[in-house]
Motif scaffolding. Structure first.
Motif, PDB file in Angstrom:
ATOM      1  N   UNK A   1      45.159  41.792  53.469  1.00 39.72           N
ATOM      2  CA  UNK A   1      46.078  41.740  52.346  1.00 39.72           C
ATOM      3  C   UNK A   1      46.837  40.417  52.317  1.00 39.72           C
TER       4      UNK A   1
ATOM      5  N   UNK B   1      37.530  51.761  41.754  1.00 41.95           N
ATOM      6  CA  UNK B   1      38.368  50.960  40.885  1.00 41.95           C
ATOM      7  C   UNK B   1      38.970  49.761  41.539  1.00 41.95           C
ATOM      8  N   UNK B   2      38.359  49.249  42.537  1.00 46.08           N
ATOM      9  CA  UNK B   2      38.849  48.003  43.098  1.00 46.08           C
ATOM     10  C   UNK B   2      40.174  48.152  43.808  1.00 46.08           C
ATOM     11  N   UNK B   3      40.872  47.073  43.869  1.00 48.93           N
ATOM     12  CA  UNK B   3      42.141  47.063  44.555  1.00 48.93           C
ATOM     13  C   UNK B   3      42.023  46.534  45.960  1.00 48.93           C
ATOM     14  N   UNK B   4      40.873  46.740  46.551  1.00 51.06           N
ATOM     15  CA  UNK B   4      40.686  46.126  47.854  1.00 51.06           C
ATOM     16  C   UNK B   4      39.194  45.912  48.011  1.00 51.06           C
ATOM     17  N   UNK B   5      38.852  45.134  48.976  1.00 46.26           N
ATOM     18  CA  UNK B   5      37.447  44.792  49.104  1.00 46.26           C
ATOM     19  C   UNK B   5      36.759  45.752  50.040  1.00 46.26           C
TER      20      UNK B   5
ATOM     21  N   UNK C   1      45.763  35.924  45.410  1.00 44.91           N
ATOM     22  CA  UNK C   1      46.680  35.960  46.544  1.00 44.91           C
ATOM     23  C   UNK C   1      48.072  36.243  45.997  1.00 44.91           C
TER      24      UNK C   1
ATOM     25  N   UNK D   1      42.417  45.081  36.198  1.00 48.79           N
ATOM     26  CA  UNK D   1      43.675  44.867  36.936  1.00 48.79           C
ATOM     27  C   UNK D   1      43.460  45.048  38.418  1.00 48.79           C
ATOM     28  N   UNK D   2      42.766  46.147  38.760  1.00 48.22           N
ATOM     29  CA  UNK D   2      42.545  46.392  40.176  1.00 48.22           C
ATOM     30  C   UNK D   2      41.673  45.316  40.811  1.00 48.22           C
ATOM     31  N   UNK D   3      40.672  44.913  40.070  1.00 48.64           N
ATOM     32  CA  UNK D   3      39.783  43.896  40.626  1.00 48.64           C
ATOM     33  C   UNK D   3      40.525  42.590  40.844  1.00 48.64           C
TER      34      UNK D   3
ATOM     35  N   UNK E   1      45.687  50.644  48.541  1.00 45.47           N
ATOM     36  CA  UNK E   1      45.465  49.562  47.590  1.00 45.47           C
ATOM     37  C   UNK E   1      44.411  49.918  46.567  1.00 45.47           C
TER      38      UNK E   1
ATOM     39  N   UNK F   1      43.701  42.268  41.347  1.00 43.11           N
ATOM     40  CA  UNK F   1      44.660  42.425  42.441  1.00 43.11           C
ATOM     41  C   UNK F   1      44.001  42.199  43.782  1.00 43.11           C
ATOM     42  N   UNK F   2      42.728  42.495  43.840  1.00 46.43           N
ATOM     43  CA  UNK F   2      42.030  42.267  45.103  1.00 46.43           C
ATOM     44  C   UNK F   2      41.672  40.810  45.293  1.00 46.43           C
TER      45      UNK F   2
END
Lengths: 287, 654
Positions: free
Chosen positions: B293, B336-340, A124, A116-118, B317, A120-121
């Motif tokens: 974002x 855990x991701x959410x942003x690069x 768009x 999910x987190x991946x 994020x 979301x990144x």
């Protein structure tokens, strides 16, 4: 078990792994887009993909963007990604078939969270406020690296569904075997189940990571074992990123193939059916 | 660690959502440092960031750690900054190996409990655990609310991180938890309860868990061979309960089943767990710049806030967690991701985490050492208590043994004295004989204790001929209580014998008697039965009722039900000597009585219970009148002496 010892010795001597790969080589990967034809009917236009990495196989289905099931779920400014990952009971290979409830298996729930987190990144989300993008992944066979396979499958399914993304999300795992016949450490890419489990007790490491290759940024990284220092981590991370780039090449080729087929169908070439077997012949690409 | 941190008011009203203003403000705080210097060395950036509670970008909140240990258990409470509090409890039990294919591995079960107590945003959910029973929730989870799923993900994340850090990171090897291969293994349970969720409960949970594991001491085991069973050809499985399960699978063989029992730590010292190293974790909240974002442009500006608070977590994020041990080995990298993130940024965060974790490790070591010393002194004190109990028991008055559930020493009841001797009853005993006996016994006890250097020569109360103000004090501290009680007893007897004593002294001694009794009566309600036996068994003359009174003291009684008889004899003496006032004083004190004692008191002023008892007693008094002057009961003895008094009193009153 005497023969296998000798075989692995032989492989180790020639610097090959237990399935005959070189240390920096990923497994044979197959990407099939549009594997699941039901998605067109359900909640709008959807996409699906079946990804094989070696013997590990994952099937992903994407639906959306669509309305949220509950008003309380929706976010006012972006879309919400609803992910679920399941493993079929016959998924684990070898004799290690423990019956686990897919709803509550800790590792699957963790995988759901990471996916999910991946995503979301990657997606768009700002383009679809108050909507929901639903991703469902089923792990059909597990020979190590199922997290990577799930992420790759979801990413390809997203593209198949036509959802705008920043980049194609690719994932690969990398490891590091401290012990070996050669005294210098080898960083291995795309570990299979045997390598993952056999490294548990030793001074070895398994690091699945996901990145956006064209932008060069890492989106997900997870490491469980003990890394002696930062240099090792750098090296393993670098190896994982190389693996991701190799995966990206394969996925990109698969997408181009699929696009060309679709365009051909539009122009009247090729058959209209979207069957599985037909795609098998066309889409098979080697790693 | 930050030095200028101050506490922000915690506002739980906007739980899962932020207002746009707040979000923008928090983001601008975080990105302030990052936006300005893109090309310079980015190490300066974290110091430019100023967060809501005054911290810089890479400052961790102040942490307080409290440890506590008992027999077969350890508990840690971590207060992480102003808003986060987590408690971890570690305990162990012996079980047969859980799975047949792994007979030589113990079990380490984690359990995480997020409840609405931690934050109003959490819902009431059962604790998630890695054990066999846990995690098996029904499949209604798919229909649960979104917020519940967030909570589930969070608790799952904590559980998985704990599992990975401690089990897979190699901190604790489950193979070291085996007692007897294939038969008995340790099952360690680590329960984490989040008491207050103010951001970053993952790190607090990890710290609490590792501290509890380090502080815990595993008890020693004694394998007691039980019966030997000869079985027939068919294999039998006898399972009679968790702690006493004896799995017997044999064909036509005689098997000796051994059941392990845990030895209390006062008998044999418990050992620490075999932890190879202590990994601790630190988390970052990742906040990418706006353009990352909202658009597709590749940007490298990401602010990483170390140890995010709950508001910052809502804005962030993504989360990055790194666990390391004191040797700077990375035990866990959970991004855990959410942003690069560019790989360089990832590495920078790791390096920043290294410094913070080193400080955390040092804090942990310091606190563990202090707590360990404290626990050691506690244990020594317990040992000394036991030593004295065993020393004194042979020399004092023989009292009936206190009923105990098990034969273990009384390490649960603090002020309890366990005396092993039985009380001998002899109905035809002479007064003076008893007095002498008591005195000599007291002297013996004192001498023995004073000369016994093996117990570290605790200074006992100085013996004086006059009973005194000292004695009650020492009795209250209970270190040498039985010795002091016997000496107090002797002292009281002496005071009885000396009729020239002022009533005032008697009054004080009665007062002290009353004081002592309630204090000692804190603990066991089961002692009530013994009280009754003591009162009935000792057949003494009224003159020796002081002895009886003292008898009532050592057995622990609860204040409400059983009350001590103060010295009736002094009253009697006082009556002979003195006037109404003293008599009335004595009368007042007489009201503290046991319900089995039938001492008559016309006046009740102090306690309401005594009013009821006096009513009872007045009734029984009537019955007693009929029975005659038999002295087989202390109460009756007193009564008989009291009858005259009462008649006198009544006459006086009327």
């Amino acid at each position: 078990m005497g023969s296998s010892i000798r075989r692995t010795d032989l492989l180790a001597l020639s610097n090959l792994r237990n399935d005959g790969r070189k240390p920096g080589e990923i497994r044979r990967m197959r990407v099939q887009m549009g594997a699941n034809t039901n998605t067109g009917d359900g909640g709008g236009v959807g996409g699906s993909a079946l990804v094989d990495m070696g013997l590990t196989s994952a099937l992903a289905t994407v639906r959306g963007p669509m309305a949220c099931a509950r008003r309380s779920d929706e976010l006012p400014d972006r879309a919400m990604v609803d992910v679920s990952v399941k493993a079929v009971p016959f998924a684990p290979s070898g004799g290690d078939r423990r019956v686990t409830n897919p709803n509550t298996d800790r590792r699957l729930v963790e995988m759901t969270h990471l996916l999910k987190r991946a995503l979301e990144a990657t997606i768009l989300l700002q383009l679809y406020p108050k909507s929901r993008i639903q991703v469902q992944v089923v792990i059909l066979a597990d020979d190590g690296g199922r997290l990577s396979a799930a992420i790759n499958a979801a990413s390809v399914a997203l593209i198949d569904a036509g959802i705008p993304v920043k980049d194609i999300l690719c994932s690969c795992s990398a490891g590091y075997a401290g012990s070996g016949v050669n005294t210098d450490e080898k960083t291995l890419v795309d570990l299979n189940r045997q390598e993952e489990s056999s490294f548990a007790g030793q001074n070895a490491v398994c690091l699945p990571c996901a990145m956006l290759p064209q932008r060069g940024t890492v989106v997900m990284a997870q490491c469980e074992a003990r890394l002696p220092d930062f240099d090792t981590m750098d090296r393993v991370l670098g190896a994982a990123m190389d693996g991701c780039r190799a995966v990206f090449d394969i996925i990109q080729a698969a997408i181009r193939e699929r696009a060309s087929i679709l365009l051909g169908m539009r122009r009247g070439h090729g058959t209209v059916t979207n069957s599985f077997e037909h795609q098998n012949d066309d889409m098979e690409t080697d790693g | 660690m930050s030095s200028t941190a101050y506490v922000t008011i915690r506002d739980d009203s906007g739980l899962a959502s932020l207002s746009v203003n707040e979000r923008d403000f928090l983001r601008s705080c975080a990105l302030r440092g990052a936006a300005t210097t893109k090309e310079e060395d980015e190490d300066d950036n974290p110091s430019k960031v100023l967060r809501l509670d005054g911290r810089r970008g890479h400052d961790v909140r102040t942490i307080k750690l409290r440890l506590h240990r008992w027999d077969n258990g350890a508990e840690t409470t971590v207060q992480w900054g102003a808003g986060t509090r987590v408690s971890a409890v570690c305990s162990a039990e012996l079980v047969p190996p859980p799975s047949l294919d792994r007979p030589n591995e113990g079990l380490l079960v984690f359990e995480v409990d997020l409840s609405p107590m931690a934050s109003p945003g959490f819902r009431l959910a059962p604790a998630v655990s890695t054990g066999p029973g846990g995690g098996g929730r029904s499949s209604s989870s798919s229909s649960t609310n979104f917020s519940n799923q967030e909570q589930r993900l969070l608790s799952n994340r904590i559980l998985r991180c704990l599992e990975r850090i401690i089990l897979m990171g190699g901190a604790l090897d489950t193979e070291a938890l085996v007692v007897e291969g294939g038969k008995w293994v340790w099952k360690l349970t680590l329960s984490i309860t989040v008491l207050d969720a103010g951001g970053n409960i993952l790190d607090a949970s990890v710290l609490a868990a590792v501290a509890a594991l380090r502080h815990y001491r595993k008890p020693q085991i004694s394998m007691t061979p039980m019966a030997s069973i000869t079985t027939e050809t068919t294999p039998t499985n006898e399972y009679s309960g968790p702690a006493t399960s004896a799995v017997n699978m044999s064909l036509d063989r005689t098997t000796i089943i051994t059941l392990p029992t845990l030895i209390p730590s006062t008998v044999k010292e418990a050992t620490p767990l075999p932890l190879h190293h202590s990994p601790l974790s630190i988390s970052f909240g990742l906040i990418p710049a706006d353009d990352a974002v909202h658009s597709t442009s590749s940007t490298s500006v990401v602010a990483a806030l170390m140890d995010p608070t709950d508001r910052e977590e809502l804005v962030a994020s993504g989360t990055l967690t790194i666990a390391m041990n004191i040797h700077s080995e990375i035990c866990l990298l959970d991004y855990g991701g959410g942003c690069e993130l560019l790989p360089d940024q990832l590495k920078k965060c790791c390096r920043a985490a290294q410094g913070a974790i080193q400080e955390l490790c040092q804090l942990l070591e310091r606190t563990l050492q202090e707590a360990d010393e404290q626990a050691q002194t506690e244990r020594l004190r317990l040992l000394q208590l036991q030593q004295q109990a065993s020393n004194v028991s042979t020399a004092t008055m023989m009292l009936p043994p206190l009923p105990t559930n098990n034969n273990n020493n009384n390490n649960n009841i603090p002020f309890l004295q366990q005396l092993d001797d039985q009380l001998d009853v002899d109905t035809t005993v002479d007064d003076s004989q008893i007095t002498d006996y008591i005195q000599t016994a007291a002297e013996e006890a004192y001498r023995k204790q004073a000369l016994d250097y093996s117990t570290g020569h605790i200074a006992t109360a100085v013996r004086e001929d006059i009973p005194n103000a000292d004695r009650p004090g020492s009795a209250v501290t209970t270190s040498s209580s039985s010795a002091s009680s016997s000496s107090l007893l002797a002292a009281m007897l002496k005071s009885v014998g000396q009729n020239q004593k002022n009533p005032s002294i008697d009054a004080t001694t009665t007062v002290t008697t009353i004081d002592v009794a309630p204090i000692r009566g804190n603990d066991n309600n089961t002692m009530e039965t013994t009280t009754t036996t003591t009162t009935t068994i000792t057949p003494m003359d009224p003159e020796d009722t002081t002895a009886a009174a003292a008898n009532n003291k050592p057995p622990v009684t609860s204040k409400s039900t059983t009350l001590v008889q103060p010295k009736k004899v002094t009253r009697k003496d006082a009556i002979e000597i003195d006037d109404d006032d003293d008599d009335e004083e004595e009368e007042e004190t007489v009201m503290l009585q046991s319900e089995f004692d039938v001492v008559v008191t016309p006046k009740t002023t102090t306690t309401t219970t005594s009013t009821s008892t006096t009513q009872q007693q007045s009734k029984t008094d009537d019955t007693m009148d009929e029975e005659g002057p038999d002295i087989d009961d202390l109460s009756m003895a007193i009564k008989s002496s009291k009858k005259d008094k009462k008649k006198k009193k009544v006459h006086k009153k009327k």
